[in-house]
Motif scaffolding. Structure first.
Motif, PDB file in Angstrom:
ATOM      1  N   ASP A  75      13.078   7.150  -1.540  1.00 55.95           N
ATOM      2  CA  ASP A  75      11.818   6.762  -2.175  1.00 55.95           C
ATOM      3  C   ASP A  75      12.098   5.736  -3.259  1.00 55.95           C
ATOM      4  O   ASP A  75      13.255   5.479  -3.622  1.00 55.95           O
ATOM      5  CB  ASP A  75      11.117   7.985  -2.774  1.00 55.95           C
ATOM      6  N   ARG A  76      10.994   5.172  -3.783  1.00 54.48           N
ATOM      7  CA  ARG A  76      11.172   4.193  -4.854  1.00 54.48           C
ATOM      8  C   ARG A  76      11.682   4.859  -6.126  1.00 54.48           C
ATOM      9  O   ARG A  76      12.528   4.311  -6.824  1.00 54.48           O
ATOM     10  CB  ARG A  76       9.845   3.469  -5.111  1.00 54.48           C
ATOM     11  N   ALA A  77      11.127   6.021  -6.447  1.00 53.23           N
ATOM     12  CA  ALA A  77      11.513   6.729  -7.671  1.00 53.23           C
ATOM     13  C   ALA A  77      11.077   8.180  -7.540  1.00 53.23           C
ATOM     14  O   ALA A  77      10.224   8.506  -6.696  1.00 53.23           O
ATOM     15  CB  ALA A  77      10.846   6.083  -8.892  1.00 53.23           C
ATOM     16  N   PRO A  78      11.627   9.092  -8.355  1.00 55.76           N
ATOM     17  CA  PRO A  78      11.202  10.494  -8.282  1.00 55.76           C
ATOM     18  C   PRO A  78       9.701  10.672  -8.454  1.00 55.76           C
ATOM     19  O   PRO A  78       9.085  11.508  -7.787  1.00 55.76           O
ATOM     20  CB  PRO A  78      11.985  11.153  -9.424  1.00 55.76           C
ATOM     21  N   GLU A  79       9.085   9.862  -9.320  1.00 59.51           N
ATOM     22  CA  GLU A  79       7.654  10.030  -9.587  1.00 59.51           C
ATOM     23  C   GLU A  79       6.775   9.532  -8.444  1.00 59.51           C
ATOM     24  O   GLU A  79       5.569   9.820  -8.422  1.00 59.51           O
ATOM     25  CB  GLU A  79       7.257   9.334 -10.890  1.00 59.51           C
ATOM     26  N   GLY A  98       9.340   7.854   1.774  1.00 59.63           N
ATOM     27  CA  GLY A  98       7.953   7.732   1.355  1.00 59.63           C
ATOM     28  C   GLY A  98       7.109   8.907   1.789  1.00 59.63           C
ATOM     29  O   GLY A  98       7.539  10.061   1.723  1.00 59.63           O
ATOM     30  N   VAL A  99       5.895   8.606   2.279  1.00 57.08           N
ATOM     31  CA  VAL A  99       4.979   9.671   2.692  1.00 57.08           C
ATOM     32  C   VAL A  99       5.427  10.321   3.994  1.00 57.08           C
ATOM     33  O   VAL A  99       4.830  11.300   4.444  1.00 57.08           O
ATOM     34  CB  VAL A  99       3.543   9.125   2.796  1.00 57.08           C
ATOM     35  N   GLY A 100       6.515   9.818   4.575  1.00 57.58           N
ATOM     36  CA  GLY A 100       7.123  10.486   5.710  1.00 57.58           C
ATOM     37  C   GLY A 100       7.648  11.859   5.377  1.00 57.58           C
ATOM     38  O   GLY A 100       8.049  12.619   6.265  1.00 57.58           O
ATOM     39  N   SER A 101       7.646  12.212   4.106  1.00 62.66           N
ATOM     40  CA  SER A 101       8.066  13.562   3.697  1.00 62.66           C
ATOM     41  C   SER A 101       7.106  14.635   4.174  1.00 62.66           C
ATOM     42  O   SER A 101       7.474  15.816   4.205  1.00 62.66           O
ATOM     43  CB  SER A 101       8.189  13.637   2.174  1.00 62.66           C
ATOM     44  N   THR A 102       5.881  14.274   4.573  1.00 61.82           N
ATOM     45  CA  THR A 102       4.870  15.300   4.884  1.00 61.82           C
ATOM     46  C   THR A 102       5.273  16.220   6.029  1.00 61.82           C
ATOM     47  O   THR A 102       5.227  17.446   5.876  1.00 61.82           O
ATOM     48  CB  THR A 102       3.496  14.652   5.146  1.00 61.82           C
ATOM     49  N   ALA A 116      20.019  15.460   0.063  1.00 66.57           N
ATOM     50  CA  ALA A 116      20.481  14.164  -0.434  1.00 66.57           C
ATOM     51  C   ALA A 116      19.268  13.289  -0.706  1.00 66.57           C
ATOM     52  O   ALA A 116      18.412  13.110   0.168  1.00 66.57           O
ATOM     53  CB  ALA A 116      21.404  13.496   0.583  1.00 66.57           C
ATOM     54  N   LEU A 117      19.176  12.754  -1.909  1.00 69.47           N
ATOM     55  CA  LEU A 117      18.038  11.941  -2.320  1.00 69.47           C
ATOM     56  C   LEU A 117      18.519  10.551  -2.718  1.00 69.47           C
ATOM     57  O   LEU A 117      19.508  10.411  -3.438  1.00 69.47           O
ATOM     58  CB  LEU A 117      17.312  12.590  -3.503  1.00 69.47           C
ATOM     59  N   TRP A 118      17.814   9.530  -2.243  1.00 71.04           N
ATOM     60  CA  TRP A 118      18.082   8.153  -2.653  1.00 71.04           C
ATOM     61  C   TRP A 118      16.837   7.603  -3.337  1.00 71.04           C
ATOM     62  O   TRP A 118      15.740   7.622  -2.756  1.00 71.04           O
ATOM     63  CB  TRP A 118      18.394   7.285  -1.436  1.00 71.04           C
ATOM     64  N   TYR A 119      16.993   7.129  -4.571  1.00 71.45           N
ATOM     65  CA  TYR A 119      15.884   6.518  -5.298  1.00 71.45           C
ATOM     66  C   TYR A 119      16.282   5.100  -5.707  1.00 71.45           C
ATOM     67  O   TYR A 119      17.387   4.875  -6.210  1.00 71.45           O
ATOM     68  CB  TYR A 119      15.532   7.325  -6.544  1.00 71.45           C
ATOM     69  N   GLU A 120      15.346   4.168  -5.502  1.00 72.34           N
ATOM     70  CA  GLU A 120      15.631   2.789  -5.879  1.00 72.34           C
ATOM     71  C   GLU A 120      15.727   2.630  -7.388  1.00 72.34           C
ATOM     72  O   GLU A 120      16.406   1.720  -7.880  1.00 72.34           O
ATOM     73  CB  GLU A 120      14.551   1.873  -5.308  1.00 72.34           C
TER      74      GLU A 120
END
Length: 405
Positions: free
Chosen positions: A300-304, A272-276, A325-329
């Motif tokens: 994250d929930r989704a790329p958008e 989530g916003v932990g990417s900052t 590595a990316l995980w999207y729901e």
């Protein structure tokens, strides 16, 4: 060090105080705000409403008391450092500890009743003042390092750009009126706003720009009302009303989440916003042409809905030793060179060098899951660093190492 008699009393009463901890902290806040309503300006009212602040205070007092009484050691220096950074970003003054101590002891007396004998109150008062003296000393050091003071904790900044990263996340570029000291990747600033009908409120937001960039950037998630939690007053105010040319009161940079220097491998994991803070670290590393091994993980929930997604992808592309590595729901979108997966993060699939330092930022369940997996795989606890958004509910637990709304 606690006096021997106080050690004996704290050991004898610790279980009782812990059992009633949230009642004590609740009564403490009620008393203090009734007597000093101006102190509401320093506290996140959402965290007060949902009980998070009360829980965090109760856990902190219990953990520190147990440490001083020799019952259960805790990483005291880390706890003091984290709280001192937060207090310095708010402009907490030494005299305010007198107010806190008075109302905290009164709350213990009210909740414990006849069990709160003079000896019990004296022992717990000693615990409080030992802790308070450590905090005041560290806060003084933090003010000096930041070039500020509790009498002038904030300085005016002008908003030079507003960028909507996602539907719920907006970045603000800020220019200070006077030069400020460079921040470190992972640090945050306090932002104070005047809210109609409420008054002054202060929140902390992680800096998402690198230290060597010309503008300071904060990235703010809009907190909507959900599941009984009130909408974030400050985040919604920033999203709805702040425009280019507006002025904000902003603190110097604080925070103890530091990007380890050197050439050792890194694991940067966020959700989530932990990417900052992760993006700030990546931009800093890319600007310095770092070639150290770096594993970047984001969920994250989704790329958008992925905050600062383009910044993360661009920075990783510039780092020859980085993997992503990316995980999207939902709606996983392939990206060149990245491992993109559907669903929740599986820590067993994270590539971790046993010599790595790990930086974690995101919701507590995410960080707890990743941290436990890293420990199980042999990564030492002292190499795992984290950033909490909100009251630090991990104080006094196994974690050895801030609040936005």
């Amino acid at each position: 060090m606690l006096a021997p008699d106080s050690v004996r009393v704290v050991r004898a009463t610790a279980a009782t105080v812990v059992r009633h901890g949230e009642r004590i902290s609740g009564r403490f806040y009620d008393r203090m705000f009734e007597a000093h309503p101006e102190l509401l300006d320093l506290f996140n009212r959402g965290n007060q409403a949902n009980g998070q602040q009360r829980q965090a205070l109760a856990m902190s007092v219990a953990a520190v008391a147990g440490h001083f009484a020799g019952m259960k050691p805790v990483p005291l220096a880390s706890i003091v450092g984290r709280i001192a950074h937060k207090h310095a970003s708010l402009g907490v003054t030494p005299s305010q500890y007198v107010v806190v101590g008075r109302h905290l002891m009164a709350a213990i007396g009210e909740v414990l009743g006849d069990a709160a004998t003079p000896d019990v109150i004296a022992a717990w008062d000693e615990v409080f003042w030992l802790f308070a003296c450590l905090l005041v000393a560290e806060e003084s050091r933090q003010y000096e390092r930041a070039g500020s003071s509790f009498s002038r904790p904030l300085a005016p900044h002008t908003v030079t750009r507003v960028h909507h990263d996602t539907d719920d996340v907006t970045s603000f570029l800020l220019e200070p009126d006077a030069p400020v000291r460079p921040h470190r990747p992972g640090q945050y600033v306090s932002v104070a706003v005047e809210l109609p009908g409420v008054g002054r409120q202060i929140r902390q937001y992680t800096i998402s720009s690198a230290p060597d960039e010309p503008s300071l950037r904060i990235t703010v998630k809009r907190h909507r009302a959900a599941d009984g939690r009130p909408a974030g007053m400050v985040s919604n105010h920033l999203h709805d009303t702040v425009r280019v040319g507006d002025r904000l009161q902003v603190s110097p940079a604080f925070g103890d989440l530091a990007l380890p220097s050197g050439d050792e491998p890194l694991l940067l994991a966020s959700a989530g916003v932990g990417s900052t803070p992760i993006v700030a670290a990546l931009r800093h590393l890319a600007a310095g042409a770092a070639d150290r091994p770096i594993t970047v993980v984001h969920a994250d929930r989704a790329p958008e809905t992925h905050p600062l997604r383009a910044d993360m992808l661009d920075a990783v592309d510039l780092l020859p030793g980085a993997s992503l590595a990316l995980w999207y729901e939902r709606n996983p979108v392939p990206h060149n060179g990245a491992h993109v997966r559907s669903g929740f993060v599986d820590p067993d699939l994270i590539d971790v060098d046993p010599a790595a330092h790990a930086l974690l930022c995101g919701p507590l369940p995410f960080m707890s899951t990743v941290r436990r997996a890293l420990l199980d795989r042999g990564l030492p606890a002292e190499r795992i660093h984290y950033e909490v958004f909100g009251p630090d509910a991990w104080l006094g637990t196994e974690v050895p190492s801030r609040s936005a709304s």
